[in-house]
Design a protein around this motif. Sequence first.
Motif: not given
Lengths: 434, 434
Positions: A85, A88, A98-101
Amino acid sequence: MSSGESVALIVQKFGGSSVATAESIKRVAKRIVETRKAGNEVVVAVSAMGDTTDELIDLAHEVTPIPAPRELDMLLTAGERISMALLAMAIKSMGYDARSFTGSQAGMITDAQHGSARIVDVTPGRIQDALTEGAIAIVAGFQGFSRESRDITTLGRGGSDTTAVALAAALGAEVCEIYTDVDGVFTSDPRQVPLARKIDRITSEEMLELAAAGAKVLHIRAVEYARRHNVTLHVRSSFSNKEGTYVLNEAAAAEAAKKDGTVEEPIISGVATDLSEAKITVVGVPDVPGKAAQIFKIVAKANANVDMIVQNVSAAATSLTDISFTLPKSEGQRVLTALTAEHDEVGFQSLQYDDQIGKLALVGAGMRTNSGVSAKLFEALYDAGINIEMISTSEIRISVVTRADTVAEAARVVHTAFGLDGDEKAVVYAGTGR
Amino acid sequence: MSSGESVALIVQKFGGSSVATAESIKRVAKRIVETRKAGNEVVVAVSAMGDTTDELIDLAHEVTPIPAPRELDMLLTAGERISMALLAMAIKSMGYDARSFTGSQAGMITDAQHGSARIVDVTPGRIQDALTEGAIAIVAGFQGFSRESRDITTLGRGGSDTTAVALAAALGAEVCEIYTDVDGVFTSDPRQVPLARKIDRITSEEMLELAAAGAKVLHIRAVEYARRHNVTLHVRSSFSNKEGTYVLNEAAAAEAAKKDGTVEEPIISGVATDLSEAKITVVGVPDVPGKAAQIFKIVAKANANVDMIVQNVSAAATSLTDISFTLPKSEGQRVLTALTAEHDEVGFQSLQYDDQIGKLALVGAGMRTNSGVSAKLFEALYDAGINIEMISTSEIRISVVTRADTVAEAARVVHTAFGLDGDEKAVVYAGTGR
């Protein structure tokens, strides 16, 4: 390769020491953005910050000596959630999407074996969506999701490398870059062999042997996964833009060598050493069929990871033989206890435990077609006055056990004997990058 | 009530200070196990350990001044993940089955408003499965999952209370126990009014007014949710087994009072004070229709939460009036800036800002049917020489603004005047329990 001219998908993996502080997270974010700026699509696998995982394990042990595995996985996966997190956020603050997964969101489907789950499927639909929309995808390393139990799982220590490789395979990435704090894979540990050279290319078979022999730069499981799925690995420093070491399958390595005009590959790729093992000798075992099987069944039941095994030629007069094997020091006591408990059944005379051994392994695909490698190795050690206690070989590796305090000297003389020495001293960084 | 004779489903909520260390987690686990042992089914909502959430926010701000909301939610939800896993481990180590569930796993479906998501549905299938199998379910407070965006969300500060109430409603729990470090809801803040008494029962309407007036023991949103879904709340101490305060709907409160023979309910339930507000006075506003609307449109656009509003009778000679209102101190500067920007449009003479005010609110359902409450309040304050600057009333509440340094004294004299004083001093614990 990271800043190419054509659009390519690049998977990058950053370990815990690369994201230990807010400052280092910003540095890593900048690095990722540079790769994106160069026109590549980027997927990042990231570990928990610094010592977070160890701290969470300590916390669990404050609560209970034997944490429930499901809950331990739930706990530990908080670590990458934090780092991904933050990473990102850092990238977004630089003006790039940007995206966190989580492992689960990224489609890292595993079996239900908490603490050491195996990947059974990778369904990176959300990652692909993010890439299509121009975003950089940041994925939690080390973690997965079991369809069977609907629970969160972890892949075991060093699992972030495996996450990165699995994503690279599933997404058809051009390369999987493993960032570390050294310049790549070296012909030997530069802290032990000052003239060690960075290896430009190595086959995954050689890399596997080096890793198994104690080279800590890559996890065996990740290298295996990369080999099976034909993923090109690039081990490189997060502190420089220099090319590191490419880990390739044999065909790709041969192809690259042809291009370079370096088809005549070196016989030896590297020399690895390992001081983490101990030797157990079962003395005076009756030399009758089935005894070795009996002993190693006991050892296996104690969950030990046996490495080398040597059985002496039995003395004709007594029909007794000695069986020695090496295993991680941490497993020594357990195995000694297990063997002692079965003393009467097996009928050996005594047990010897020796934790002052060192292992040296010589690895190289060229060994297959070059005879005389072992002779040259033994001669180099003999010339240096170093005694060999055990020998074991594979198709592309020769390992020997010596006294622990001679193993560094052994690595240096062997390194020189096989012409691996570079022209200057290798730069040694403080950490290990893992 | 927690250790009943019949099988009941009880939801328990433990805040961050109750699970701040491994030791306190073990203490809470013991408490939960006692409830289970008494034959109840137990679902627990838990907050992040101690100051974890604040620490994570600080970390985010080290990375970027304005963290992306989606990523901030991803980050913060690591907090409850840690506490719930540790709590589940602790319970399991005591020989009782327990399973932790994230907001998403527990079926806390919200809208996609990161940082202040609203619950749109609760689908606690996995919780029910766990209960059916005899396990204690530990649910991450504060967090949810948006079906729309498929992303992790948070409910905003204090959201764990709401999680607990929402689970209690969805599961049809007999009671939702909110654990804190005080014995319950008091007739006034015991630190300010030493003779404050614990309230045994209070209606949710009264509780809402008290909470809105500054009583910090329960979050308004959770009380609202409980009222709407007819959930009985029990606010009690995690340090004792004493009954705390039941927050009930009016019918249930009347029912309980009948049973007790205490049908003649007290006129006043409690006296709350609040020092967190400031007063803005818009001086010399032309007394023409639409001016107040114009001013409060500006205030609303500045996202301010206005509490009390007073408009002076205009002076006949000038046709100018003053409009005063209170709002949280933290919003003062923003609103002053917004009003100043529209000075020419509105045509007022000047702005006054006063952050040395205190608010006192008298709350009681009995007020509805008892005249003379305000007269008694004003008289008590007059007798103590305390000046009233603003007055506002609702059906079951009267609020007055005084100087900040007189508000504690005001609370004491009003508490006495309405016969709320207990026989002995209330025990005051160190923390606030939240």
